[in-house]
Design an enzyme around this catalytic site. Structure first.
Site, PDB file in Angstrom:
ATOM      1  N   GLU B 736       7.606  12.353 -21.501  1.00  0.00           N
ATOM      2  CA  GLU B 736       6.321  11.637 -21.568  1.00  0.00           C
ATOM      3  C   GLU B 736       5.426  12.152 -22.679  1.00  0.00           C
ATOM      4  O   GLU B 736       4.255  12.453 -22.474  1.00  0.00           O
ATOM      5  CB  GLU B 736       5.570  11.734 -20.227  1.00  0.00           C
ATOM      6  CG  GLU B 736       6.267  11.087 -19.070  1.00  0.00           C
ATOM      7  CD  GLU B 736       6.166   9.578 -19.099  1.00  0.00           C
ATOM      8  OE1 GLU B 736       5.367   9.037 -19.886  1.00  0.00           O
ATOM      9  OE2 GLU B 736       6.905   8.939 -18.350  1.00  0.00           O
ATOM     10  N   ASP B 737       5.978  12.252 -23.857  1.00  0.00           N
ATOM     11  CA  ASP B 737       5.230  12.626 -25.052  1.00  0.00           C
ATOM     12  C   ASP B 737       4.778  14.071 -25.112  1.00  0.00           C
ATOM     13  O   ASP B 737       3.951  14.411 -25.941  1.00  0.00           O
ATOM     14  CB  ASP B 737       3.985  11.751 -25.241  1.00  0.00           C
ATOM     15  CG  ASP B 737       4.359  10.357 -25.674  1.00  0.00           C
ATOM     16  OD1 ASP B 737       3.601   9.439 -25.381  1.00  0.00           O
ATOM     17  OD2 ASP B 737       5.422  10.219 -26.288  1.00  0.00           O
TER      18      ASP B 737
END
Lengths: 76, 1121, 273
Positions: B736-737
């Site tokens: 998630e980044d």
């Protein structure tokens, strides 16, 4: 600001090669060849010298100019 | 015909930027204001009549000068408390919280009985000076001299220093004034055809609308007249009485004249001009005396109606003709012969910069000053032969007005947010802030068309740099090659075109009016022309030769656009234009020898324009041009050639390498994040006192750069570092980044930054001689915090250098006299005791005192500024981003031995998750990775300029030659197990930026703490030790779970639980009587039965607010079940 | 286990290690990076600093300077008998710096550090520490301690410590048609073409990237590249604090000690049971 002492990635000391590198590149030599001759092989160390900007020189100028003015005042 | 290589184009652009600089529009506008704008405002007033009963006289106003009559200072200066004045540099203004302003003096001559007395040069106030403008001292200094003055030589200027803070007047984008815009309003059942015009003259703006309603009659709205007037009535009032005259003023075509039939019907009964004026008078001032009605009506049509044509009775005929033109267009729209005007076409937009805005302010302030002078002189009366005007002048009026408006951004008449605090996060953010455009449209409305990217934005506005969210498309940024016109006098242009064969309106005969093309200058029709196309050609030739000003643009619209051919000449200010190479007969005028001359320095950019090689086109003239994109594509039909395509981008978007390989929203995100990156924002950061600032310890120049970075100065003030980036899922910590960092790299200095904050305190003086004092407060003073908090103070009350401070420690010890003296006379017998008003460190921050500035403010009081620094080593939660909209937060810091390694010894600095790539499609990052690796090994930066870069195939070939796989992947061995990874990992050198969202600034916790006075609920905000809001949606979740007790806990126990005493009898709130020691209800003295109820304090507040509205809320109580 | 020294000089060492396995070689690598101690400046007392750089940045730079280490004379702070926080002569070396720019702007190099023990000096004395303008002065006292790489990167004695499997390239001459695609694509020029045949020119240079295998147009492939998981080419590049062979020797000793400790812990557990 000033040249970092070691390569961020591997930790090899690159600070001591900066002055010679900067001088030779300014004189016109090919940067890649200068790096090779200084023995800096890995690209992680090479990018440290290639992309560095000695901003400290510009910041120092403010103090140098201030010194010059102080001297000029003392002179009189 | 030789190719213009990309180096040549780059050389041209370098010349362009060297000459113009990056903030040319602000400087030009301000210089124009100082040179001409000031005098124009004075000339509007001209003279001040003084009505002294016996001997009225006048004061004639002469020329305005930037000088102080007393001390002969002609530039920015400061006045000390003892009255001495001396010139200042901007640095002094920033440190001492002064305003960088220059004195303004006006020649005033009293004229008594027609005889002029001695002219006096009177000082009327201070006008703030824009840095690096003509008035500013810095514009004359060389680089060394700038550094001696404490200024960063690469600072662009173009902003003001007001009360010590740097303020920018952001350009306002507005509809062009004095242009008719026709529209169709389709909200109702039947479409209404409208023509709108914002008629603007100096200091006055009126909106006039002409509507063709479903009943086929035309109505006009006049400001000052409450209802709409029938069109024919107004035409008659303006002097065209006969039907024939009116019809001819509109159009000579039968179809259009036929459409006027219904309008004529509405005006039955009004035949003469006098009738019409009476008709209007009835609407304006109903039921008044006839003369008064006539007078009011005449004022309405002279002063308020179409003021840009004139404000006296002489211009009535011109106004009538203009109205006729408007009506003609509306009818053409209805008949389908004309299209609606595109409000978003850039030819209909003008930018208002500092000059006109300051002129508005000056006008208001000057009018106040003249009124004040008049009042003062009338009060003094005539006391002797010589009248000294200077005694009656209060310079504070003008100075205060400028200072207040620039400091707050309130420009009068409801306009707010005109000035903003200059963004000094890094060099790029400053440049971008100075090149911003604001639209006056409301942020809350959808306004879809206004927010869209319009084709005319090509080359003028950056397509990618716009904020996300409510401001999207309303806040825009100028493209790099965009220039804003300064404007020339239209009179001269008019003379020129008359001499070239345009027949003025009043001289034109019928035939010409029917067949010829209408010629407009700045939106006003000035005449007719029989050969418009040739006229346009001739005009352009003359302009290229230098006979006509380069600021004027001409556009010819053929019969395709409307029924008639039209010719538009524009020479007003605020048009956005861009430079293009002129192409004649299929070959560009730019030859290799010209490029050589630019390269050698013999010719500057201006020489190219003067010699007719390059010209500026605005959005209107661009409609006539056929522009070739590349030299190789030039054909005989082309009229112009683009210099370089990458100049369509603005400042921030130009930092993106290989931008054309990215999905375009990603470029927009990067354009926003480039402004948040840490770097070196100015080399004089040690002398500056910005309230918050960041510095990156070891900034590096990107290895993959763009052609424009050098011009922007990015290579001198970079804001990021080149990092070895591997694309690999690592232990689940970069999902998630999130990104994974190498611990050893951080320990060796990667991404280290320092955060500086200024705390300031001033020793003020109060009435009665009382003043503050900087000292170590005694333990007895009111508000004393506790001995430990003052432990670092030195005897003078100021903290020592290099002291370690945390939240709560006092930095500047100060005691002040009590605020309201009268209160304390009751309670305390002894004299007023001082209270502690020390400045302490913000609660959640730590640091080391870096520098202390002790100086004297403009009012003579002692001013102390303490700068505290805090070293920020990257930790979990700090935000980083590449230049392709790939932002992420550090998820894990991995020791070097656990990191995957290659045989050569390469270990990644950053590990990015491959899942971040597919949906985002930022292929530019991957190409940058290849390019960065190639650049490091080759020893030369790779050119990644959008549209003219080293392609990925070339890079791959180079990689193989340099000893790396053409795929960009390398063989990695796991650091933990030691085995070789089955797949090769993609690794390269990517430029990463550290953004100023760091976890140390955000981390916040609260158990129980401060509550607000009004609602007794927890305070808001980290700085106040607030709580996090348990909002409506969170409440809904708990309701959904059925967790009633938890809801009660969150909303009552942990917030504002309150026991309210209600009288069961009347239902109102009861109060506690101290003497009777019980709760009483005043309304039902004995019958009262008081019961406690547990509610939230906010509810009790609601009850009391209702009571304040004279509503009586009564509570009916029931026993708890 | 057989070790063959391929290359060796003052800072670099390249070994061919046979008859061992991945866990052992990786363990040596990890210990060489994170557990082999060397000297570096740990604490700095700044007496005067009127330079542009702030105290913490100067201290950071001082810490990163590699110092020539004498492992035998000094103890790790946690193992030293003095058990004091400040340290004693056996676990601490003091270096001082007193630099002033009298004539004009000058650069202060690592060579200006004065050590109390002439053996313990910076490896390179040309490292620029800071630039001083006229009238700026820097005076400090730095204390160097032994430490481990796992605590801070300044205590890493190596700048490169890696290995690779020994490459094994097999060219099937029957399938190969000599098109030469594998030769062109190879980044390290391992293969060469000679008379319509592909042969291995430099086996050791192969990095096992498999580009040649992917480039081969034949099906089944005419070339196969694999690595021997029991033979390794081991590289060490030292920062100069310790000679590379010493680093490796210490790593082995530390690994032995850790294994011994592990065995003892197991025995104790067993006894307890």
């Amino acid at each position: 600001m000033i040249i970092p002492i070691r390569c961020f990635t591997c930790g090899k000391v690159v600070g001591d090669s900066w002055e010679e590198f900067a001088r030779r590149v300014k004189a016109g030599e090919n940067a890649g060849e200068v790096l090779d001759s200084l023995g800096i092989k890995r690209y992680c160390c090479r990018r440290m010298l290639l992309s560095h900007v000695e901003i400290i020189d510009e910041v120092l100028r403010f103090y140098e100019e201030a010194e010059k003015r102080k001297e000029a005042r003392n002179f009189y | 015909m030789t190719e213009i290589s990309k180096e040549d184009a780059h050389l041209l652009l370098k010349g362009f930027f060297k000459e113009k600089g990056l903030v040319r529009q602000h400087l030009d506008s301000y210089n124009e204001f100082i040179d001409h704008g000031l005098q124009e405002v004075i000339d509007e007033v001209g003279e001040i009549p003084i009505e002294v009963p016996e001997a009225p006289y006048k004061v004639k106003l002469g020329q305005i000068w930037i000088i102080d009559p007393q001390t002969r200072i002609t530039g920015p200066y400061a006045t000390e408390v003892d009255g001495t004045k001396h010139e200042i540099y901007p640095m002094e203004a920033r440190l001492r919280n002064l305003t960088y302003a220059a004195p303004v003096a006006l020649e005033m001559t009293p004229v008594i009985d027609g005889r002029e007395q001695d002219t006096e040069l009177v000082y009327i106030g201070n006008i703030p000076v824009m840095l690096k403008s003509k008035l500013c001292f810095l514009s004359q200094l060389s680089r060394e001299e700038l550094m001696a003055a404490g200024e960063d030589p690469d600072d662009p200027g173009g902003y003001f220093v007001v009360n010590g803070s740097e303020r920018v007047i952001v350009a306002m984008e507005d509809l062009a004034p004095n242009r008719v815009i026709i529209d169709m309003d389709e909200k109702g059942a039947a479409p209404v055809y409208q023509a709108k015009i914002f008629s603007t003259t100096v200091g006055f703006r009126a909106r006039i609308e002409l509507k063709l309603k479903p009943d086929n009659a035309i109505y006009i709205s006049v400001p000052g007249v409450p209802s709409e007037l029938p069109f024919i009535v107004l035409m008659r009032a303006l002097g065209l009485e006969s039907d024939k005259e009116i019809a001819e003023a509109i159009s000579l075509e039968k179809d259009i004249q036929r459409a006027l039939e219904f309008s004529f019907e509405k005006a039955l009964g009004v035949e003469t001009a006098k009738d019409a004026i009476l008709f209007i008078g009835n609407r304006v001032a109903h039921g008044q005396v006839e003369e008064y009605r006539i007078q009011k009506a005449e004022t309405a049509i002279d002063k308020n109606f179409l003021p840009h044509i004139g404000r006296t009775a002489e211009s009535r005929k011109d106004k009538a003709l203009f109205l006729g033109e408007m009506a003609c267009r509306v009818i053409e729209l209805k008949l389908g012969r004309r299209q609606t005007d595109d409000k978003d076409h850039f030819k209909n937009k003008r930018l208002r910069l500092a000059g006109p805005l300051l002129a508005d302010l000056f006008r208001i302030a000057f009018r106040n000053l003249t009124r004040d002078i008049k009042y003062q002189l009338e009060r003094i009366g005539v006391k002797g032969p010589v009248i000294t005007v200077s005694a009656a002048v209060r310079p504070g009026i003008i100075s205060e007005r400028f200072q207040h408006s620039l400091a707050t951004g309130n420009w009068g008449r409801g306009r707010v947010g005109v000035t903003q605090l200059l963004d000094r996060t890094n060099h790029i953010s400053t440049l971008s802030h100075l090149r911003r455009l604001q639209s006056p449209l409301s942020r809350s409305q959808p306004n879809f068309e206004a927010r869209d990217l319009h084709p005319t934005h090509w080359g003028r506005l950056c397509p990618n740099e716009t904020p996300e969210g409510s401001n999207c498309g309303l806040v825009k940024n100028l493209a790099l090659s965009a220039c804003i016109s300064v404007g020339v006098n239209p009179e001269k242009i008019k003379q020129t075109i008359f001499s070239m064969g345009v027949v003025p309106i009043y001289e034109a005969n019928e035939a010409l009016k029917l067949s010829g093309a209408k010629v407009f200058v700045d939106g006003n029709i000035v005449g007719y022309c029989s050969s418009p196309k040739e006229l346009a050609q001739e005009f352009r030739q003359r302009r290229r030769r230098g006979e006509i000003s380069t600021e004027a643009n001409i556009a010819y619209f053929s019969k395709e656009f409307s029924e008639r051919e039209e010719l538009y000449v524009n020479c007003d200010e605020g048009r956005v234009r861009r430079p293009l190479i002129i192409v004649e007969n299929g070959s560009p005028r730019l030859q290799p020898e010209h490029i050589q001359k630019i390269g050698s320095g013999e010719w500057s950019w201006e020489d190219l324009v003067k010699n007719g090689i390059i010209e500026y086109l605005d959005a209107e003239e661009e409609e006539n041009a056929y522009i070739a994109l590349k030299m190789s594509e030039v054909a005989p039909e082309h009229t112009h050639l683009e210099i370089a395509t990458y100049t369509i981008l603005g400042i921030c978007a130009s930092t993106i390498p290989y931008a054309e390989h990215n999905q375009s929203p990603r470029n927009s995100y990067q354009a926003a994040m480039a402004k948040q990156a840490l770097g070196v924002y100015a080399t004089n950061y040690q002398q500056r006192v910005d309230s918050r600032s960041h510095t990156l310890h070891y900034p590096q120049v990107p290895l993959v750069d763009t052609a424009l970075m050098e011009t922007m100065g990015y290579n001198l003030r970079p804001s990021g570092q080149n990092c070895v980036v591997a694309v690999l899922s690592f232990e689940g910590y970069n999902m998630e980044d999130a990104i994974v960092f190498n611990k050893a790299s951080i320990e060796r200095g990667l991404a280290r930054s320092t955060f500086y904050r200024i705390y300031e305190a001033e020793c003020r003086q109060y009435l009665g001689g009382l003043k503050d004092k900087f000292t170590l407060p005694e333990p007895g003073t009111r508000g004393y915090r506790g001995e430990q908090y003052y432990r670092l103070l030195e005897p003078d009350g100021i903290i020592g250098l290099e002291a370690s401070v945390t939240g709560g420690d006092v930095l500047i010890g100060r005691i002040s006299p009590p605020r309201f003296l009268e209160e304390y006379k009751e309670f305390e017998v002894k004299g007023p005791s001082m209270r502690d008003t020390s400045t302490d460190m913000r609660p959640s921050e730590i640091g080391i005192v870096d520098a202390i500035f002790i100086t004297q403010s403009g009012e003579g009081s002692k001013l102390v500024k303490v700068r505290v620094r805090d070293q920020r080593v990257p930790e979990l939660g700090d935000k980083f981003a590449s230049r392709h909209g790939q932002k992420g937060v550090i998820g894990l810091i991995v020791p070097q031995e656990d990191m995957p390694f290659t045989e050569d010894g390469i270990v990644p600095d950053i590990i990015v998750n491959p899942h971040a790539i597919p949906s985002r499609m930022t292929v530019g990052q991957f190409i940058e990775s290849l390019a960065g690796k190639t650049a490091s090994v080759r020893g030369k930066t790779v050119d990644g300029t959008p549209f003219s870069n080293e392609s990925s195939t070339e890079l791959r070939k180079a990689l193989v030659k340099l000893g790396f796989s053409h795929t960009g992947s390398e063989v990695f061995y796991s650091g933990v197990t030691g085995q070789k990874f089955v797949a090769n990992i993609y690794v390269g050198v990517v430029y990463y930026q550290k953004l100023h969202h760091m976890v140390a600034d955000k981390i916040h916790a609260r158990a129980r703490g401060q509550v607000q006075m009004l609602t007794r609920q927890p305070t808001e905000g980290r700085a106040r030790g607030g709580g996090l809001r348990f909002g409506e949606m969170e409440r809904d979740c708990l309701i959904g779970h059925g967790a009633a007790m938890l809801l009660r806990d969150r909303l009552l126990e942990e917030s504002d639980k309150y026991t309210l005493y209600i009288c069961e009898n009347c239902g109102f709130i009861a109060y506690y009587d101290m003497k009777q020691r019980k709760y009483v209800c005043k309304l039902c003295e004995d019958k009262a039965k008081i019961s406690p109820v547990i509610v939230s304090y906010a509810f009790k507040l609601l009850l009391q607010e209702l009571m304040s509205l004279c509503i009586a809320p009564q509570l009916r109580l029931k026993e708890k079940a | 286990m057989k070790i063959e020294v391929l290359e060796k000089d003052e800072r670099n060492m390249r070994l061919l290690i046979r008859e061992t396995d991945v866990p052992y070689v990786n363990a040596l690598r990890r210990i060489a990076i994170s557990e082999v101690p060397c000297l570096a400046i740990g604490e700095v007392v700044i007496i005067e600093n009127s330079s542009i750089l702030q105290d913490e940045m100067i201290s950071h730079r001082l810490g990163l300077i590699p110092l020539k280490t004498d492992l035998d004379s000094y103890n790790l702070p946690e193992e030293c008998e003095c058990k004091s926080e400040f340290g004693c002569n056996l676990c601490r070396v003091t270096l001082t710096l007193d630099a002033e720019a009298k004539e004009g702007t000058r650069t202060v190099y690592s060579g200006e550090l004065v050590s109390e023990n002439p053996e313990i000096v910076p490896v390179s004395d040309k490292i620029p520490l800071i630039k001083l303008a006229k009238e700026q002065r820097l005076r400090l006292e730095a204390y160097a301690r032994l430490g481990k790489g796992k605590n801070h990167a300044k205590w890493q004695p190596v700048s490169k410590c890696t290995y690779k499997y020994l490459p094994k390239i097999e060219i099937y001459s029957k399938r190969c048609d000599g098109c030469g695609k594998c030769v062109d694509i190879c980044p390290r020029k391992v293969l060469a073409k000679s008379q319509d045949k592909i042969e291995v020119r430099d086996l050791m240079a192969c990095i096992l990237c498999q580009d040649c295998v992917k480039a081969c147009p034949q099906n089944p492939k005419a070339i196969e590249v694999s690595g021997d998981e029991n033979t390794f080419v081991f590289n060490i590049e030292s920062t100069g604090a310790l000679p590379p062979e010493r680093v490796l020797a210490e790593a082995v000793k530390i690994l032995d000690k850790q294994l011994e400790q592990f065995e003892n812990d197991l025995k104790v557990k067993k006894d307890e049971d």
